[in-house]
Design a protein around this motif. Sequence first.
Motif, PDB file in Angstrom:
ATOM      1  N   GLU A 134       0.815  -1.211   0.000  1.00  0.00           N
ATOM      2  CA  GLU A 134       0.000   0.000   0.000  1.00  0.00           C
ATOM      3  C   GLU A 134       0.851   1.265   0.000  1.00  0.00           C
ATOM      4  O   GLU A 134       0.402   2.320  -0.473  1.00  0.00           O
ATOM      5  CB  GLU A 134      -0.937  -0.003   1.212  1.00  0.00           C
ATOM      6  CG  GLU A 134      -2.032  -1.058   1.167  1.00  0.00           C
ATOM      7  CD  GLU A 134      -3.038  -0.816   0.059  1.00  0.00           C
ATOM      8  OE1 GLU A 134      -3.213   0.350  -0.352  1.00  0.00           O
ATOM      9  OE2 GLU A 134      -3.648  -1.800  -0.406  1.00  0.00           O
ATOM     10  N   GLU A 135       2.077   1.166   0.500  1.00  0.00           N
ATOM     11  CA  GLU A 135       2.942   2.340   0.602  1.00  0.00           C
ATOM     12  C   GLU A 135       4.147   2.252  -0.326  1.00  0.00           C
ATOM     13  O   GLU A 135       5.070   3.067  -0.233  1.00  0.00           O
ATOM     14  CB  GLU A 135       3.447   2.503   2.048  1.00  0.00           C
ATOM     15  CG  GLU A 135       2.346   2.650   3.087  1.00  0.00           C
ATOM     16  CD  GLU A 135       1.551   3.937   2.911  1.00  0.00           C
ATOM     17  OE1 GLU A 135       2.133   4.920   2.394  1.00  0.00           O
ATOM     18  OE2 GLU A 135       0.356   3.955   3.262  1.00  0.00           O
ATOM     19  N   ARG A 136       4.142   1.308  -1.257  1.00  0.00           N
ATOM     20  CA  ARG A 136       5.345   1.022  -2.032  1.00  0.00           C
ATOM     21  C   ARG A 136       5.793   2.207  -2.884  1.00  0.00           C
ATOM     22  O   ARG A 136       4.999   3.006  -3.371  1.00  0.00           O
ATOM     23  CB  ARG A 136       5.124  -0.195  -2.933  1.00  0.00           C
ATOM     24  CG  ARG A 136       4.254   0.030  -4.160  1.00  0.00           C
ATOM     25  CD  ARG A 136       4.231  -1.206  -5.066  1.00  0.00           C
ATOM     26  NE  ARG A 136       5.556  -1.593  -5.518  1.00  0.00           N
ATOM     27  CZ  ARG A 136       5.824  -2.700  -6.191  1.00  0.00           C
ATOM     28  NH1 ARG A 136       4.866  -3.560  -6.497  1.00  0.00           N
ATOM     29  NH2 ARG A 136       7.054  -2.969  -6.577  1.00  0.00           N
ATOM     30  N   ALA A 137       7.111   2.279  -3.054  1.00  0.00           N
ATOM     31  CA  ALA A 137       7.706   3.192  -4.019  1.00  0.00           C
ATOM     32  C   ALA A 137       7.837   2.463  -5.349  1.00  0.00           C
ATOM     33  O   ALA A 137       8.015   1.237  -5.373  1.00  0.00           O
ATOM     34  CB  ALA A 137       9.084   3.643  -3.535  1.00  0.00           C
ATOM     35  N   PRO A 138       7.753   3.153  -6.474  1.00  0.00           N
ATOM     36  CA  PRO A 138       7.956   2.487  -7.763  1.00  0.00           C
ATOM     37  C   PRO A 138       9.329   1.833  -7.823  1.00  0.00           C
ATOM     38  O   PRO A 138      10.318   2.416  -7.394  1.00  0.00           O
ATOM     39  CB  PRO A 138       7.835   3.625  -8.775  1.00  0.00           C
ATOM     40  CG  PRO A 138       7.033   4.682  -8.076  1.00  0.00           C
ATOM     41  CD  PRO A 138       7.435   4.576  -6.624  1.00  0.00           C
ATOM     42  N   VAL A 139       9.373   0.618  -8.354  1.00  0.00           N
ATOM     43  CA  VAL A 139      10.639  -0.105  -8.428  1.00  0.00           C
ATOM     44  C   VAL A 139      11.518   0.427  -9.553  1.00  0.00           C
ATOM     45  O   VAL A 139      12.709   0.122  -9.620  1.00  0.00           O
ATOM     46  CB  VAL A 139      10.372  -1.620  -8.587  1.00  0.00           C
ATOM     47  CG1 VAL A 139       9.916  -1.960 -10.004  1.00  0.00           C
ATOM     48  CG2 VAL A 139      11.591  -2.436  -8.194  1.00  0.00           C
ATOM     49  N   SER A 140      10.941   1.217 -10.440  1.00  0.00           N
ATOM     50  CA  SER A 140      11.676   1.849 -11.533  1.00  0.00           C
ATOM     51  C   SER A 140      11.015   3.167 -11.855  1.00  0.00           C
ATOM     52  O   SER A 140       9.793   3.289 -11.810  1.00  0.00           O
ATOM     53  CB  SER A 140      11.671   0.951 -12.780  1.00  0.00           C
ATOM     54  OG  SER A 140      12.064   1.669 -13.942  1.00  0.00           O
ATOM     55  N   GLN A 141      11.828   4.154 -12.202  1.00  0.00           N
ATOM     56  CA  GLN A 141      11.281   5.421 -12.685  1.00  0.00           C
ATOM     57  C   GLN A 141      11.106   5.404 -14.197  1.00  0.00           C
ATOM     58  O   GLN A 141      10.455   6.289 -14.755  1.00  0.00           O
ATOM     59  CB  GLN A 141      12.194   6.590 -12.276  1.00  0.00           C
ATOM     60  CG  GLN A 141      12.103   6.947 -10.808  1.00  0.00           C
ATOM     61  CD  GLN A 141      10.739   7.490 -10.418  1.00  0.00           C
ATOM     62  OE1 GLN A 141      10.167   8.323 -11.122  1.00  0.00           O
ATOM     63  NE2 GLN A 141      10.202   7.029  -9.295  1.00  0.00           N
ATOM     64  N   ARG A 142      11.664   4.414 -14.863  1.00  0.00           N
ATOM     65  CA  ARG A 142      11.487   4.303 -16.314  1.00  0.00           C
ATOM     66  C   ARG A 142      10.139   3.706 -16.659  1.00  0.00           C
ATOM     67  O   ARG A 142       9.446   4.178 -17.549  1.00  0.00           O
ATOM     68  CB  ARG A 142      12.611   3.461 -16.915  1.00  0.00           C
ATOM     69  CG  ARG A 142      13.909   4.236 -17.046  1.00  0.00           C
ATOM     70  CD  ARG A 142      15.081   3.344 -17.367  1.00  0.00           C
ATOM     71  NE  ARG A 142      14.842   2.486 -18.522  1.00  0.00           N
ATOM     72  CZ  ARG A 142      15.623   1.452 -18.843  1.00  0.00           C
ATOM     73  NH1 ARG A 142      16.674   1.151 -18.086  1.00  0.00           N
ATOM     74  NH2 ARG A 142      15.356   0.728 -19.903  1.00  0.00           N
ATOM     75  N   PHE A 143       9.758   2.635 -15.934  1.00  0.00           N
ATOM     76  CA  PHE A 143       8.463   2.019 -16.197  1.00  0.00           C
ATOM     77  C   PHE A 143       8.155   1.039 -15.080  1.00  0.00           C
ATOM     78  O   PHE A 143       8.881   0.065 -14.879  1.00  0.00           O
ATOM     79  CB  PHE A 143       8.486   1.276 -17.544  1.00  0.00           C
ATOM     80  CG  PHE A 143       7.115   0.814 -17.992  1.00  0.00           C
ATOM     81  CD1 PHE A 143       6.157   1.728 -18.353  1.00  0.00           C
ATOM     82  CD2 PHE A 143       6.795  -0.526 -18.039  1.00  0.00           C
ATOM     83  CE1 PHE A 143       4.899   1.327 -18.762  1.00  0.00           C
ATOM     84  CE2 PHE A 143       5.546  -0.948 -18.450  1.00  0.00           C
ATOM     85  CZ  PHE A 143       4.590  -0.016 -18.815  1.00  0.00           C
ATOM     86  N   SER A 144       7.079   1.313 -14.353  1.00  0.00           N
ATOM     87  CA  SER A 144       6.689   0.415 -13.266  1.00  0.00           C
ATOM     88  C   SER A 144       5.299   0.792 -12.773  1.00  0.00           C
ATOM     89  O   SER A 144       4.779   1.865 -13.097  1.00  0.00           O
ATOM     90  CB  SER A 144       7.677   0.491 -12.094  1.00  0.00           C
ATOM     91  OG  SER A 144       7.653   1.770 -11.492  1.00  0.00           O
TER      92      SER A 144
END
Length: 298
Positions: free
Chosen positions: A174-184
């Motif tokens: 629920e609080e996750r950060a994107p694992v990639s800024q390119r595509f996720s």
Amino acid sequence: MTGDRAGLSFREDYFDDPGGWAAVKALLLTVFDIDVSPLDRMGGRDRTLMSSAWFDGGGRCVANLSAFAMPLVIDGRPVHAAGLQSGAVLPEYRGRGLFRDLVRRILQRCDERGFEAIVLYTDKPGLYARHGFVTVPEHRFVGPAPAPVDAAPTCRTLDMADERDLSLLRGLLEERAPVSQRFSVSRNTQTFLLNTALVEDVTLSLLPAFPAVVAWRHERESGVFTLLDVVGTRIPTLAAILQALGLQPRSVEIMFPPDLMEWEGESIAEGQELCFMLRGRPGLAPAGPVRLSPMAEF
């Protein structure tokens, strides 16, 4: 009502009806041999789900298509996106235009709700290309492992049958950060939880120092470490992950763009049966090689 739809009734958003939810589960099991019932003990279906379906007089769901909110990050920008899933028609009802009707209805509903992009997986890309979907080739990223760190492992394996571990993982999702800024994805709680039951040979390990949960495999004979996903409010580097797991693999493959891993690998196109497709404004598709984590596939 045309002859092709005689005896059928159209319904929307029926998942809060136990009979409707059971009918869709039965349809997916019959058509795809996929059992989504593990969701029942993992918090139930995604509450953003929009569904359209045709039912017969006996309460069977004979054709279904669903959409759900699937916020993405594409080239560093948050994108209000939806995913299409659970598109299925019983064999005896194919050829009647039911699915074509459901695609039209669901896309209209997504457009009315202002989704910037819609994504899906399909083995029939021509069916969706006519609606403005384009194929986005998927890649995995392969290269040598970073230099090992001489430190004791600091992880533990999660058990999805343990309610405490399930709650811990759900909270991180629920609080996750994107694992990639390119595509996720930036949120995919129910999809990830279901994939813990569907994806083969995946281990989930908690790295308490971050905290983060890592989805991974390690083939000891070949020495290949595969990183499928990372869930946390901040993303550890690949070297930190391997140190926490106590692994020194010969090589690494990462199943999402590794721009936050402080590691670079060669991008290799995936030869997959299913095409990943995206519908959105021109220029919205990600630049460069990408893929969604297998734990985000739907």
